[in-house]
Structures are given as structure tokens and as C-alpha cells.
Design an enzyme around this catalytic site. Sequence first.
Site, PDB file in Angstrom:
ATOM      1  CD  GLU A 134      -8.940  -0.081  -4.438  1.00 45.69           C
ATOM      2  OE1 GLU A 134      -9.885  -0.410  -3.834  1.00 45.69           O
ATOM      3  OE2 GLU A 134      -7.890   0.260  -3.767  1.00 45.69           O
TER       4      GLU A 134
ATOM      5  CB  ILE B  50      -2.583  -2.458  -2.827  1.00 41.99           C
ATOM      6  CG1 ILE B  50      -1.144  -2.664  -3.042  1.00 41.99           C
ATOM      7  CG2 ILE B  50      -3.008  -3.158  -1.580  1.00 41.99           C
ATOM      8  CD1 ILE B  50      -0.054  -1.878  -2.074  1.00 41.99           C
TER       9      ILE B  50
ATOM     10  CD  GLU C 147       6.929  12.249 -12.576  1.00 46.23           C
ATOM     11  OE1 GLU C 147       6.922  12.898 -13.665  1.00 46.23           O
ATOM     12  OE2 GLU C 147       6.195  11.220 -12.404  1.00 46.23           O
TER      13      GLU C 147
ATOM     14  CG  ASP D 103       2.349  10.474  -4.418  1.00 43.09           C
ATOM     15  OD1 ASP D 103       1.342  10.532  -5.187  1.00 43.09           O
ATOM     16  OD2 ASP D 103       2.619   9.352  -4.062  1.00 43.09           O
TER      17      ASP D 103
ATOM     18  CE  LYS E  88       0.108   7.513  -4.153  1.00 45.10           C
ATOM     19  NZ  LYS E  88       1.374   6.989  -4.341  1.00 45.10           N
TER      20      LYS E  88
ATOM     21  N   GLY F 105       2.754   1.833 -11.993  1.00 46.50           N
ATOM     22  CA  GLY F 105       3.063   1.135 -13.143  1.00 46.50           C
ATOM     23  C   GLY F 105       1.569   0.856 -13.829  1.00 46.50           C
TER      24      GLY F 105
HETATM   25  N1  HSE Z   1       4.903   8.630  -7.757  1.00 45.24           N
HETATM   26  C1  HSE Z   1       3.913   7.603  -7.067  1.00 45.24           C
HETATM   27  C2  HSE Z   1       4.840   6.839  -6.323  1.00 45.24           C
HETATM   28  C3  HSE Z   1       3.352   7.098  -8.120  1.00 45.24           C
HETATM   29  O1  HSE Z   1       6.016   6.702  -6.429  1.00 45.24           O
HETATM   30  O2  HSE Z   1       4.487   5.701  -5.523  1.00 45.24           O
HETATM   31  C4  HSE Z   1       1.990   6.269  -7.626  1.00 45.24           C
HETATM   32  O3  HSE Z   1       1.122   7.377  -7.297  1.00 45.24           O
END
Ligand code: HSE
Length: 446
Positions: free
Chosen positions: A133, A140, A194, A205, A209, A312
Site C-alpha cells: 500500500e 493514501i 533529491e 517515480d 506508481k 513522509g
Molecule cells: N519522491 C516521491 C514523491 C516520494 O515526491 O512523491 C514518495 O514516493
Amino acid sequence: MSRSGDAVGVGLIGFGTIGTGVVKVLQRNAAVIEQRLGFPLNLVRIADLDTERDRGVDLSGIRFDDDSDGLIADPHVQIVVELIGGSDVARRLIQSAIDAGKHVVTANKALLALHGKEIFDAAARRGVDIAFEASVGGGIPILRSLREGLAANRILSIHGIMNGTTNYMLTEMERTGEPFEVVIERARDLGYAEADPSFDVDGIDAAHKLTLLATMAFGAEFTFKEIPIEGIRCLAPVDFEAAREFGYRIKLLGIAKARAGGDGAEGRIEVRVHPTLIPATSLLASVDGAMNAIAVTGDAVGPTLYYGAGAGELPTASAVVADLMEIAREIRRGSAGRVAPLSYMPHRIQPKSLVPLGELVGCYYLRFTAVDRPGVLAQITSALGDHEIGIESVIQKGRGAAAESVPVIVKTHPARELAVRGALEIIDRLPDVTAPTCLIRIEEGL
Ligand code: HSE
């Protein structure tokens, strides 16, 4: 933490920010967790290469060392939590946990997007659960919503702001009128970006997802590499200004849609990540800063929206511990290993083709960079007209000095992307067009 005999034993590999959050949530909410489960979760062991740093949590009663293999083999550990991230070591550890008959909780979207099939197949063969999750949308509960709350629906579409770093940057670029290069520095100072921000700003990223969401939404097998991905580096301050004048805001969206017949093996799906103009009045448009939001439309439920912190320490730990609770319940019921982690039974997840971008039909935002000379706009509109692309509005920003380039911005009527690309090939070769055109897709109806 309780050590009662019927507790389910947990081992945590990776004691960084999220791992520390998991320990905090397990400790501070131990009572409510036990009240909901009927038995406690017992954090038995933690493994991390850095055993020196003080994480500010009470580790009494918990074995803490750098022996992740020992943790996996420990008979008191029934569920292994992998929070080290990355692909190589995490892949080996998850595989070895599965081989040892341990259930796995992970937040590792990159690993699952790239090697999910191998991992889910191995877990199904071994009869263990794998829960993830926290890998999408941080705190969320979007995966659980897809798998359970929306299980009665054919999913029609997903539109998500799934990356907090880029949403923060887009919000700031719009608010301040500052360019990408300035805002990325502020994002770094605040810890949102980063040192190498490529994964976030190039849309990778978000695409990791979206791979998981689209697989779960449509029972679709496809590879991450097939997803068209565009990041936010191409956006300039003028785009936010022009978007506002047209009645839109710019968001980096992950979009997945079923095409007709999309619920059957023969259906194709749209899966893509790119900056998108969305109506300024839409709920998604009001999602600012580092927050995430995912809109899912089902055929029965209609549109739904899930909003919250996408990253977070504690929000992500909230999702990890919820997974631990779900698996612990299954262990107690004796039904562990029978949950379909990707929402469809494994043999019902079928290969599906992705719709190529050229086949999309929609309105487009086009920012041309052209010398401010009489007749240049006519050349641009003529190339668009030759490709049957109608123009809804035109904005020219600024007045260039002689031979200076200015942005000329066009909002098209609905057009096929292949035709738009064809027109841009011609336009970008015109002598008075001095930089490649910026194309942003427009999504209406949100
Ligand atoms: N780098 C990701 C973001 C962190 O900015 O949402 C969580 O996957």
C-alpha cells in the site's frame, strides 16, 4: 510492546525515515491496533547496515543488528517489512523472504514496477502475501480502495497527482513565476527533491506508481518500459500564465484509461505520464504543494477522489502498518496467501496493449518560439490547417525586438496527436521558429 503468545511477529529491514515511522506507529498506536485486530503485532527484529545512529525511538525488547538474512530466517518473524528501497538488494531479500515462507510488506514501487511479475508469481507459488500500500500515494489508501472498496466496478479511468516533489515545484513555479532551475533548488533545500532529482522531475517515480495502479485497475499485464513518460523540465513560467488565461492549471498526471472493451482480454488501455492542462475548476487542480491526489472513475460508483500526503515518515508508515494488520488478520484466520494482491486473481491478469500516443484525440496546448516578424503566425497556422488542426485561441506573449524570439501559444480544437506531431515537424523546421515547440496535452472533464 506486548509479547503476548498470540502476537504476530514482524521483522523490519531498513531503519531509515519510513522504518523509524513504522516503529513509532507500532509503539504509539499499539493499543488501538490490538483493539482492532484482537491481538498485538510484535516487532521482533530490525536489520539495518547503520546500527549506530540514534533514531529517537525506544528499542527495548527488539533485536537490532545488521543481519537481514538472520531476520528473514528467524522463526519468530512471520511478516518481513522491506523498506530499504532500490532494486538489487531489496529484490534478493524479498525473494529470500518469500522462499522462507514469510509474508512481505514493502513500499518499493520501483522494484514492483520493474520486477513485479516475478515477485508476485513467486509469492503466489509459495502461498504468501505481498502487500505494498505504501508504494503508491504514501498514506493514501488507494490500493486498498481499488482492491476492496471499488471491487464491484469496472474501472474506467485513473488521473493521479502521484509525485509530491513535482507537485510542489509546479505549484511554486505558478505562484512565483520562477523557472524550473530556481524552484528545484528550493525543493532541495526543503528536502522535497533529491540531489539527483531525475526520478521525480522526469516522471519516472509517477510512472512506477501508475504501473501498479493500472495493473490493479484493469487486470493488465504490461511492462513499465512501454509507458510514455514526459517530465516537467520543459515547462517555462509563461506556460503557467497562459494556462491560467485559458482557464487551466498544469499538473504532472499519471493517466490510465480503459478503451472500449477494456475489461476483456482484447481491450487496450491508455497508460501515460506527462504534464497536463486540467480545468482550473476541477478538484485535482486545487491539489497544491507536496500533496498527492488520485481520481478514480468506476462504471457503477462514478468519479471518486483520494487525497493525502504522498510521502513522509508517519503517513507512509500508516500505510505500512495497515498492511501488517491486514496480513496479520489473514494469518490468524488461516487464510494468508489467498489475497489477490493485484486485485485480480493471478491467472486473470492478461497482457494488454497500450494505446500509442499518436492515436490520442484531444485538445493541445502548443507553445511555439518564433521570431516576432509579420507573417510568422500565418506560417504556423497554415501548417496546422494543412494537418486539419483547428485553433481555438492564440496568445502572443511580449513584443520582441527585431529578430528576437517570443512565445506564441495556441490552444487547438480536438485533434489527433499524430496530426499534431506531423504539423510540429514542419513548424519546427521553419527558419523563424527558433526552438522546439512545447506540447502539453489537455484533459477535460475532470
Ligand atoms: N519522491 C516521491 C514523491 C516520494 O515526491 O512523491 C514518495 O514516493
